[in-house]
Design a protein around this motif. Structure first.
Motif, short mmCIF file in Angstrom:
data_model
loop_
_atom_site.label_atom_id
_atom_site.label_comp_id
_atom_site.label_asym_id
_atom_site.label_seq_id
_atom_site.Cartn_x
_atom_site.Cartn_y
_atom_site.Cartn_z
N LYS A 234 39.86 34.55 27.66
CA LYS A 234 38.87 34.30 26.77
C LYS A 234 37.67 33.92 26.93
CE LYS A 234 42.74 32.72 23.29
NZ LYS A 234 42.99 31.64 22.58
N ASP A 235 37.36 33.73 28.35
CA ASP A 235 36.05 33.34 28.89
C ASP A 235 35.25 34.52 29.27
OD1 ASP A 235 34.04 31.96 30.34
OD2 ASP A 235 35.40 31.25 31.91
N ARG A 236 34.12 34.57 28.79
CA ARG A 236 33.13 35.52 28.79
C ARG A 236 32.64 35.72 30.48
NH1 ARG A 236 27.30 34.79 28.75
NH2 ARG A 236 26.72 32.58 29.02
N HIS A 237 32.94 34.56 31.27
CA HIS A 237 32.35 34.75 32.44
C HIS A 237 33.52 35.61 33.32
CE1 HIS A 237 28.94 32.21 32.55
NE2 HIS A 237 29.53 31.56 31.76
N THR A 238 34.84 35.58 32.95
CA THR A 238 35.87 36.57 33.46
C THR A 238 35.27 37.78 33.33
OG1 THR A 238 37.46 34.78 32.97
CG2 THR A 238 38.27 37.23 33.42
N TRP A 239 34.89 38.25 32.19
CA TRP A 239 34.66 39.60 32.21
C TRP A 239 33.06 40.02 32.71
CZ3 TRP A 239 38.78 41.71 31.45
CH2 TRP A 239 40.11 41.00 30.90
N ILE A 240 32.31 39.19 32.68
CA ILE A 240 31.01 39.41 33.36
C ILE A 240 31.37 39.50 35.05
CG2 ILE A 240 28.70 38.38 34.01
CD1 ILE A 240 28.79 36.77 31.05
N MET A 241 32.22 38.83 35.53
CA MET A 241 32.40 38.67 36.83
C MET A 241 33.31 40.02 37.04
SD MET A 241 30.84 36.47 38.56
CE MET A 241 31.63 36.92 40.20
N SER A 242 33.97 40.41 36.16
CA SER A 242 34.80 41.55 36.20
C SER A 242 33.70 42.88 36.57
CB SER A 242 35.82 41.88 35.10
OG SER A 242 36.72 40.97 35.18
N PHE A 243 32.85 43.04 35.66
CA PHE A 243 31.82 43.96 35.67
C PHE A 243 31.18 43.84 37.03
CE2 PHE A 243 27.48 45.22 35.05
CZ PHE A 243 27.62 46.31 34.51
N LEU A 244 30.68 42.61 37.56
CA LEU A 244 30.08 42.60 38.81
C LEU A 244 31.03 43.10 40.05
CD1 LEU A 244 28.22 39.39 38.51
CD2 LEU A 244 27.54 41.58 38.03
N TYR A 245 32.18 42.92 39.99
CA TYR A 245 33.26 43.01 40.87
C TYR A 245 33.51 44.36 41.04
CZ TYR A 245 36.70 41.76 44.16
OH TYR A 245 37.57 41.61 45.49
N ILE A 246 33.34 45.06 39.75
CA ILE A 246 33.66 46.81 39.93
C ILE A 246 32.24 47.19 40.95
CG2 ILE A 246 33.15 48.85 38.57
CD1 ILE A 246 34.19 47.38 36.20
N GLY A 247 31.13 46.63 40.62
CA GLY A 247 30.00 47.02 41.76
C GLY A 247 30.26 46.78 43.06
N GLY A 384 42.82 37.18 39.29
CA GLY A 384 43.80 38.18 38.98
C GLY A 384 43.24 39.23 37.88
N LEU A 385 42.58 38.83 36.75
CA LEU A 385 41.83 39.63 35.90
C LEU A 385 40.75 40.32 36.58
CD1 LEU A 385 42.17 37.44 32.74
CD2 LEU A 385 43.71 39.57 33.43
N ILE A 386 39.88 39.59 37.31
CA ILE A 386 38.79 40.12 37.90
C ILE A 386 38.93 41.28 39.05
CG2 ILE A 386 36.74 39.70 39.32
CD1 ILE A 386 36.71 36.90 37.59
N GLY A 387 40.02 40.82 39.96
CA GLY A 387 40.37 41.67 40.78
C GLY A 387 40.94 43.13 40.22
N ALA A 388 41.88 43.08 39.40
CA ALA A 388 42.35 44.04 38.62
C ALA A 388 41.12 44.88 37.88
CB ALA A 388 43.13 43.64 37.42
N VAL A 389 40.32 44.53 37.19
CA VAL A 389 39.12 45.33 36.73
C VAL A 389 38.33 46.05 37.74
CG1 VAL A 389 37.18 45.25 34.99
CG2 VAL A 389 39.17 44.02 34.54
N GLY A 390 38.05 45.14 38.78
CA GLY A 390 37.19 45.62 39.84
C GLY A 390 37.80 46.89 40.62
#
Length: 461
Positions: A234-247, A384-390
């Protein structure tokens, strides 16, 4: 649960763990954490090698296999997708089964795709079979998530950038080491013997599992907390960091899987010529990851991440210019720079995650071990979530290359799209974590060198 009951459940369990207590850390914590880090790196290293297995198997697939360039890019992309998906359950397996216990299991699971590849790597195997076996190697991508979550629990906040960078960098080295093994096989036995590569990694996987069983520990204070997962989601920073980790990570793993094929397809390199070059970028990128984490410990994760994205944009411009001009040396220089910068960005971006949640704990009024425990709980789930999206970024890169070569016969259109994405990542990093606003300081600056700000100052209090 008593210590005896935990022993019966399987594994070595540590009942008390408080790395933020300097006396505890000096007396026993550092030594125990270092031992677990070393063997975590070994297991993750083998996991990355298996995950990237098909990035070199396709180099062995000559015309007799009947697989075109687009089909090879797809074979390299499939493990990325599966690895991204399994990272989520792998993250929470650490708390459910124990870090040591799950490291043993996850290492043994690597035998499945390795043995399967040994059976199918010959001309005449159907393409669908190749795709299915390539998908199995995705379990190697899951090892990263569980390993990072586990090591995150061992280290105090002030050392997380270095420890996580070292753990991930040692794991990332599995990619260039695999490529060096493939180069040795192609250069000595020839491109008709892919099973020689597997003859190295099947016994090495067994060694990693045995060492994990003998020398690693489980942390009893780490609990399976589904509430943490929901809160992180639910934390928006999880998804913001996911976006950056894709990069950052998406670039590293995507380029690692595609580099050899791009050299063959864009510049007409032979399998041996391609294999002699492909390991350089992943090797330097892996070594850059701990440096990026260490730099983020000192200067702030957001600052280092922004500099990284800006430099990646510049390096991509060099690659595009080299591709248009047909200059292989300039192309290699730009591509290798992308690996180095992506590796450094991996370290700095991951360093931001525990800092974000530690700052949130401080904003909630928590202090000392209570704040540290909250940060470990939330950052472990978020990783875990950030690594998966990245990791999905690696899938996107291989699919972009596949489409570019299908439609134009060149990878240049794909690089142009990557350039636009790095520009977007730079803008997001600056806007969310570094932009100064009235009444607040810039985020991304370490708090007394111990923590990483990485969260807007209003959330830090």
């Amino acid at each position: 649960m008593t210590a005896a009951a935990r022993a019966r459940r399987g594994g070595r369990w540590i009942e008390r763990w408080d790395p933020e207590d300097e006396e505890f850390w000096r007396r026993t914590g550092r030594r125990t954490a270092t031992r677990n880090l070393v063997f975590s790196i070994l297991s993750e290293h083998v996991g990355f090698s298996v995950w990237s297995l098909w990035s070199v198997m396709v180099l062995f697939m000559g015309p007799e296999y009947g697989v075109d360039v687009a089909g090879k890019f797809f074979l390299a992309a499939v493990p990325t997708l599966v690895g991204a998906v399994v990272r989520v359950p792998y993250t929470f397996a650490v708390a459910r089964f124990g870090g040591r216990n799950w490291t043993v299991v996850s290492a043994l699971l690597l035998l499945v795709p390795s043995v399967a590849a040994a059976f199918v790597m010959h001309p005449g195997t159907s393409y669908a079979t190749f795709v299915a076996v390539a998908a199995l190697t995705g379990v190697g991508g899951g090892n990263f998530a569980s390993s990072m979550t586990n090591i995150n629990s061992y280290y105090p906040l002030r050392l997380k950038g270095w420890a996580l960078g070292l753990n991930a960098g040692g794991g990332n080295l599995g990619v260039p080491v695999l490529q060096l093994v493939a180069l040795l096989v192609i250069g000595t036995a020839g491109a008709a013997h892919p099973r020689y590569v597997l003859a190295v990694y099947i016994p090495l996987t067994v060694v990693a599992a045995v060492c994990s069983a003998l020398f690693m520990d489980n942390l009893a204070p780490v609990r399976n907390d589904t509430g943490a997962a929901r809160e992180a989601a639910k934390d928006r920073h999880t998804w913001i960091m996911s976006f950056l980790y894709i990069g950052t990570f998406g670039s590293f793993i995507g380029y690692s899987f595609a580099f050899g094929l791009v050299l063959q397809s864009q510049f007409g390199r032979t399998p041996l010529q391609a294999a002699s070059l492909t390991f350089v970028g992943p090797l330097l990128g892996s070594l850059a990851r701990p440096a990026g984490g260490r730099l983020a410990d000192r200067l702030g994760g957001a600052r280092v991440t922004l500099w990284t994205f800006l430099a990646m944009g510049a390096a991509t411009g060099v690659v595009v210019g080299a591709a248009v001009a047909g200059s292989l040396p300039l192309f290699l220089a730009g591509f290798v720079a992308l690996f180095v910068l992506g590796g450094a960005g991996n370290g700095s971006a991951y360093r931001m995650i525990p800092g974000i949640h530690h700052d949130r704990a401080l904003a909630m009024g928590l202090r000392g071990e209570a704040a540290a425990a909250y940060g470990r709980r939330l950052s472990g789930a978020a990783m875990g979530l950030i690594g998966a999206v990245g990791a999905l970024g690696g899938l996107g890169i291989n699919l972009a290359f596949r489409q570019a070569f299908l439609t134009t016969g060149s990878g240049t259109p794909a690089f142009v799209s990557f350039l636009a994405f790095y520009a977007a990542c730079s803008a997001v990093t600056w806007a969310v974590y570094l932009r100064r606003r009235p009444g607040r300081a810039a985020a991304g600056v370490p708090a007394g060198r111990a923590g990483d700000a990485g969260l807007p100052a209003h959330a830090r209090g």
